[in-house]
Scaffold this motif. Structure first.
Motif, PDB file in Angstrom:
ATOM      1  N   LEU A   1       0.820  -1.209   0.000  1.00  0.00           N
ATOM      2  CA  LEU A   1       0.000   0.000   0.000  1.00  0.00           C
ATOM      3  C   LEU A   1       0.855   1.261   0.000  1.00  0.00           C
ATOM      4  O   LEU A   1       0.512   2.253  -0.644  1.00  0.00           O
ATOM      5  CB  LEU A   1      -0.948  -0.017   1.197  1.00  0.00           C
ATOM      6  N   ARG A   2       1.981   1.234   0.692  1.00  0.00           N
ATOM      7  CA  ARG A   2       2.873   2.395   0.681  1.00  0.00           C
ATOM      8  C   ARG A   2       3.471   2.608  -0.700  1.00  0.00           C
ATOM      9  O   ARG A   2       3.552   3.738  -1.181  1.00  0.00           O
ATOM     10  CB  ARG A   2       3.986   2.216   1.707  1.00  0.00           C
TER      11      ARG A   2
ATOM     12  N   ALA B   1       2.176   1.674  -3.566  1.00  0.00           N
ATOM     13  CA  ALA B   1       1.101   2.124  -4.451  1.00  0.00           C
ATOM     14  C   ALA B   1       0.822   3.608  -4.222  1.00  0.00           C
ATOM     15  O   ALA B   1       0.570   4.347  -5.180  1.00  0.00           O
ATOM     16  CB  ALA B   1      -0.150   1.287  -4.207  1.00  0.00           C
ATOM     17  N   GLY B   2       0.880   4.050  -3.002  1.00  0.00           N
ATOM     18  CA  GLY B   2       0.685   5.466  -2.697  1.00  0.00           C
ATOM     19  C   GLY B   2       1.778   6.333  -3.268  1.00  0.00           C
ATOM     20  O   GLY B   2       1.520   7.427  -3.780  1.00  0.00           O
ATOM     21  N   ILE B   3       3.012   5.850  -3.210  1.00  0.00           N
ATOM     22  CA  ILE B   3       4.132   6.600  -3.780  1.00  0.00           C
ATOM     23  C   ILE B   3       3.990   6.695  -5.289  1.00  0.00           C
ATOM     24  O   ILE B   3       4.206   7.756  -5.881  1.00  0.00           O
ATOM     25  CB  ILE B   3       5.475   5.951  -3.383  1.00  0.00           C
ATOM     26  N   GLU B   4       3.585   5.592  -5.933  1.00  0.00           N
ATOM     27  CA  GLU B   4       3.399   5.610  -7.382  1.00  0.00           C
ATOM     28  C   GLU B   4       2.275   6.569  -7.770  1.00  0.00           C
ATOM     29  O   GLU B   4       2.391   7.320  -8.744  1.00  0.00           O
ATOM     30  CB  GLU B   4       3.101   4.213  -7.900  1.00  0.00           C
ATOM     31  N   ALA B   5       1.188   6.578  -7.015  1.00  0.00           N
ATOM     32  CA  ALA B   5       0.086   7.500  -7.297  1.00  0.00           C
ATOM     33  C   ALA B   5       0.542   8.945  -7.141  1.00  0.00           C
ATOM     34  O   ALA B   5       0.168   9.810  -7.944  1.00  0.00           O
ATOM     35  CB  ALA B   5      -1.085   7.204  -6.368  1.00  0.00           C
ATOM     36  N   LEU B   6       1.364   9.213  -6.142  1.00  0.00           N
ATOM     37  CA  LEU B   6       1.888  10.565  -5.943  1.00  0.00           C
ATOM     38  C   LEU B   6       2.774  10.977  -7.120  1.00  0.00           C
ATOM     39  O   LEU B   6       2.687  12.113  -7.603  1.00  0.00           O
ATOM     40  CB  LEU B   6       2.669  10.633  -4.629  1.00  0.00           C
TER      41      LEU B   6
ATOM     42  N   ARG C   1       0.636  11.933 -10.045  1.00  0.00           N
ATOM     43  CA  ARG C   1       0.035  13.254  -9.872  1.00  0.00           C
ATOM     44  C   ARG C   1       1.047  14.360 -10.139  1.00  0.00           C
ATOM     45  O   ARG C   1       0.706  15.404 -10.684  1.00  0.00           O
ATOM     46  CB  ARG C   1      -0.540  13.390  -8.468  1.00  0.00           C
TER      47      ARG C   1
END
Length: 61
Positions: free
Chosen positions: A31-32, A34-39, A42
């Motif tokens: 999950l971390r 995936a969050g970094i990739e989403a950031l 953006r």
């Protein structure tokens, strides 16, 4: 929230074969990431024309 692991508990976690004990840290890391990739996506979309991430290799043809 879970308390910080002490050294002895960390060794037990490292050597366990319990699927739940193994799966929860892996899920947290996933999950971390995936969050970094989403950031990063953006950040790339914030300024058009400035590629921040390289295109996927399977979309080049």
């Amino acid at each position: 929230m879970r308390a910080a692991l002490r050294g002895n508990e960390l060794i037990k976690l490292w050597g366990t074969t319990d699927a739940e004990q193994i799966g929860l840290p892996h899920l947290a890391v996933l999950l971390r990431l995936a969050g970094i990739e989403a950031l990063l996506m953006r950040v790339e979309l914030a300024r058009p024309g400035m590629p921040f991430l390289s295109p996927p290799k399977n979309d080049r043809g």
